[in-house]
Scaffold this active site. Structure first.
Site, short mmCIF file in Angstrom:
data_model
loop_
_atom_site.label_atom_id
_atom_site.label_comp_id
_atom_site.label_asym_id
_atom_site.label_seq_id
_atom_site.Cartn_x
_atom_site.Cartn_y
_atom_site.Cartn_z
N ASP A 23 24.18 55.34 -95.18
CA ASP A 23 22.71 55.23 -95.18
C ASP A 23 22.09 56.60 -94.94
O ASP A 23 22.26 57.18 -93.88
CB ASP A 23 22.31 54.24 -94.08
CG ASP A 23 20.81 54.23 -93.83
OD1 ASP A 23 20.05 54.58 -94.75
OD2 ASP A 23 20.40 53.84 -92.72
N ASP A 31 22.78 53.52 -99.27
CA ASP A 31 21.96 53.83 -100.45
C ASP A 31 22.70 54.77 -101.41
O ASP A 31 23.78 55.26 -101.09
CB ASP A 31 20.60 54.41 -100.04
CG ASP A 31 20.74 55.46 -98.94
OD1 ASP A 31 21.56 56.37 -99.12
OD2 ASP A 31 20.04 55.36 -97.91
N ASP A 100 28.78 46.68 -111.86
CA ASP A 100 28.98 45.24 -111.82
C ASP A 100 28.05 44.59 -112.84
O ASP A 100 26.86 44.89 -112.87
CB ASP A 100 28.64 44.73 -110.41
CG ASP A 100 29.65 43.72 -109.89
OD1 ASP A 100 29.82 42.68 -110.57
OD2 ASP A 100 30.25 43.97 -108.84
N ASP A 202 31.29 39.93 -113.32
CA ASP A 202 31.22 38.87 -112.32
C ASP A 202 31.45 37.49 -112.94
O ASP A 202 30.82 37.16 -113.95
CB ASP A 202 29.81 38.93 -111.70
CG ASP A 202 29.68 38.12 -110.45
OD1 ASP A 202 30.42 38.39 -109.48
OD2 ASP A 202 28.82 37.21 -110.41
N GLU A 257 36.17 39.32 -113.49
CA GLU A 257 36.57 38.53 -112.33
C GLU A 257 36.85 37.14 -112.86
O GLU A 257 35.97 36.54 -113.48
CB GLU A 257 35.43 38.51 -111.31
CG GLU A 257 35.81 37.78 -110.03
CD GLU A 257 34.62 37.23 -109.26
OE1 GLU A 257 34.75 37.02 -108.06
OE2 GLU A 257 33.56 36.98 -109.88
N HIS A 332 34.94 42.66 -101.71
CA HIS A 332 33.79 42.23 -100.90
C HIS A 332 33.73 40.71 -100.69
O HIS A 332 32.87 40.24 -99.96
CB HIS A 332 32.51 42.72 -101.58
CG HIS A 332 32.35 42.08 -102.94
ND1 HIS A 332 33.20 42.34 -104.00
CD2 HIS A 332 31.48 41.16 -103.39
CE1 HIS A 332 32.84 41.62 -105.04
NE2 HIS A 332 31.80 40.89 -104.70
N ASP A 333 34.60 39.96 -101.35
CA ASP A 333 34.57 38.49 -101.22
C ASP A 333 35.67 37.96 -100.32
O ASP A 333 35.78 36.73 -100.14
CB ASP A 333 34.74 37.84 -102.60
CG ASP A 333 33.52 38.03 -103.46
OD1 ASP A 333 32.41 38.14 -102.91
OD2 ASP A 333 33.66 38.05 -104.70
C1 GLC Z 1 31.32 36.78 -107.55
C2 GLC Z 1 30.99 37.92 -106.63
C3 GLC Z 1 30.45 37.36 -105.37
C4 GLC Z 1 29.18 36.62 -105.69
C5 GLC Z 1 29.41 35.57 -106.77
C6 GLC Z 1 28.11 35.13 -107.35
O1 GLC Z 1 32.33 35.99 -107.08
O2 GLC Z 1 32.11 38.73 -106.44
O3 GLC Z 1 30.21 38.34 -104.40
O4 GLC Z 1 28.69 36.01 -104.54
O5 GLC Z 1 30.17 36.06 -107.84
O6 GLC Z 1 27.53 36.15 -108.10
#
Ligand code: GLC
Length: 564
Positions: A23, A31, A100, A202, A257, A332-333
């Site tokens: 930050d 940021d 993304d 995604d 993904e 991140h998930d």
């Molecule tokens: C994917 C992302 C996740 C998000 C979901 C909805 O799984 O990695 O973080 O919450 O899609 O967009």
């Protein structure tokens, strides 16, 4: 035959969750300028490709995965000028950028949805999935983040329901509408024209839907819905069209993904001749330690090394002659990799963090690291719901509350399972808030920044997790066999040691990984032929045995040899 060479097969990916990286504006939220400030650091660790989680304009119901304007930057993160400078700074250092692409759904605050919901005959009506209420209640669809797990939300304005596989603020886009698809391709081209190097896509398998919205079996479980969502009728037509209309025009990489995609469908996405995607993330490993009946319950330590090996061996085989894999242990998930697949007990933390790095950097397939993995960041394990920021945890908690169920057990489970474990601020140094910010961050900092889990503390320590990571990245990059070489599992059933070779032409590497808290004397099977083993790297002290057949492996020790 070795795979065709490509930059995105040779590159090492570093994923940044921008909200938590650095930050510079002093609002407690990371940021773009914060990333710019750290580009020299990123370059110095040996990675090549940066994947940024969404940075587009968003009301942040799901931290940027709910986009209200695909061609603008989220105000907390900065401006388009900052973005341009960031991209320039990356390219200047030889780093690539992948963004993304979140196009299964948008935010409900996106102009398209605002129009779409305004009337049944609005020109954007067909950009989303609507079910008119006069047809009765729509067929059940399960939702990831909805408090009632209901993916249909009634909207009074037009007396209809709209579909949202994720939160109510993430309505699903209707890919069946060619106008919508063209808008998306145009938006992708906008970013490619700026010079970005690819997209992580995604939940891309979810984009195609059966718009007759058939009834699903009454006893369908979340995983049945996921499989149904991921195998829509036109999916591959859309991916081919996207490739034809946009991707093929640029030298870029794509990684989807792919929840719900089984290994026997892998090549449908990444066989080069089909011209769809380059790679995707499968979910077999990510569900290995989940309770089979309860998708979100973590069965910590309930996984076996033999199963871990089996998954990786199976997926390696799928791409042995065509396509290409992607290797990841966290993002991140999911919780932090060292807490999940290693051991974050202080006694084993260093070795297990470096063992996992060794693993990803010696397997075939592009390796993806998540920010903080290079210094061994661990799960934060929040004690109360008030500390969580993630809609996934918060809404599941509300659901249990509404059902009068036990949420203590849930909070306990979330300590190992929650996504917020992996979203805490990057630990730069030992100053307040770990050098991430001058103000209280949007989510708490893991307190182990006071005990060595920082970049600063590890920079000058030759034996740190960070410097091991640097060394390992260099080793991968200077040995083609570690990138393109054939992978061979040595000992499927051993529950402590994961051993394999990687070989290309005359080069053969032996990788020994002790995934246990015991010291193990590992004996290689006699059918592996070589005269000597030259040590390439080890994350702990080593006792060289000149017979080269028996190896002493300390707890979580990782050793790479070159067989001669
Ligand atoms: C994917 C992302 C996740 C998000 C979901 C909805 O799984 O990695 O973080 O919450 O899609 O967009």
């Amino acid at each position: 035959m070795a795979a065709e060479k490509k930059w995105w097969k040779e590159g090492i990916v570093y994923q940044i969750y921008p909200r938590s990286f650095n930050d510079t504006s002093g609002n407690g939220i990371g940021d773009l300028r914060g990333i710019i400030e750290k580009l020299d650091y990123i370059k110095s660790i040996g990675v090549d490709i940066i994947w940024l989680n969404p940075i587009y304009k968003s009301p942040n119901d799901d931290n940027g995965y709910d986009i209200s304007d695909y061609q603008n930057i989220m105000s907390e993160f900065g401006t388009m000028a900052d973005f341009d400078e960031l991209l320039y700074g990356m390219h200047n250092r030889g780093l690539k950028l992948i963004m993304d692409l979140v196009v299964n759904h948008s935010s409900d605050e996106h102009e398209w949805f605002q129009q779409s919901k305004s009337s049944r005959d609005n020109e954007y009506r067909d950009y989303y999935h609507w079910w008119p209420a006069e047809k009765g209640t729509p067929p059940k669809r399960w939702s990831y983040f909805d408090v009632n797990s209901d993916a249909w939300k009634y909207d009074e304005q037009t007396d209809s329901y709209y579909l949202h596989y994720f939160s109510q603020k993430q309505p699903d886009l209707k890919w069946e509408n060619p106008k919508l698809r063209s808008e998306i391709y145009k938006m992708m081209a906008f970013w490619f024209e700026k010079g970005i190097d690819g997209f992580r896509m995604d939940v891309i398998p979810f984009i195609s839907k059966d718009t007759s919205y058939p009834e699903l079996p009454a006893d369908a479980q979340p995983e049945d819905f996921v499989a149904f969502y991921a195998n829509g009728p036109k999916l591959h037509n859309y991916l081919r069209e996207m490739n034809d209309r946009v991707l093929s025009q640029y030298d870029v990489m794509t990684v989807g993904e792919a929840p719900g995609i089984a290994v026997d469908h892998a090549l449908d996405f990444v066989d080069e001749d089909r011209k769809e995607l380059n790679m995707f993330f499968h979910f077999d490993l990510m569900t290995l330690d989940r309770d089979p009946d309860e998708l979100f319950t973590m069965n910590k330590d309930g996984w076996k090394l033999s199963e871990f090996k089996k998954i990786h061996t199976k997926w390696d085989k799928a791409f042995a002659n065509k396509g290409w894999g992607s290797m990841f242990l966290s993002n991140h998930d999911f919780p932090r990799s060292v807490s999940r697949w290693g051991n974050d007990d202080p006694e084993f933390w260093r070795n297990s963090a470096t063992l996992l790095q060794t693993f990803l950097l010696t397997m075939r397939g592009t390796p993806y690291f998540y920010y903080g993995d290079e210094i061994g960041m661990t799960n934060i394990r929040f004690n109360s719901i008030e500390e969580y920021r993630d809609i996934n945890t918060i809404n599941k908690y509300k659901q249990l509350q509404n059902q009068g169920k036990d949420f203590d057990a849930f909070i306990e489970n979330e300590k190992d399972a929650a996504r917020d474990n992996a979203r805490t601020p990057m630990q730069w140094d030992e100053s307040t808030f770990a050098g991430f910010s001058t103000t209280k961050p949007w989510i708490s900092v893991n307190q182990n920044y006071k005990s060595g889990v920082t970049v600063k503390a590890q920079e000058d320590d030759k034996y740190s997790v960070l410097n091991y990571f640097r060394k390992m990245c260099a080793i991968r990059k200077s040995n083609e066999a570690l990138i393109y070489g054939e992978y061979k599992l040595i000992d499927e059933t051993n529950e402590q040691v994961y051993a394999y070779t990687r070989s290309l032409e005359d080069d053969c590497f032996l990788i020994l990984l002790n995934f246990s808290t015991d010291s193990v004397i590992y004996t290689l099977p006699s059918d592996i032929n070589y005269n000597a083993a030259k040590l390439i790297v080890s994350n702990d002290r080593i006792k060289d045995d000149k017979t080269y057949k028996e190896f002493l492996l300390l707890p979580y020790q990782a050793i790479v040899y070159k067989l001669l």
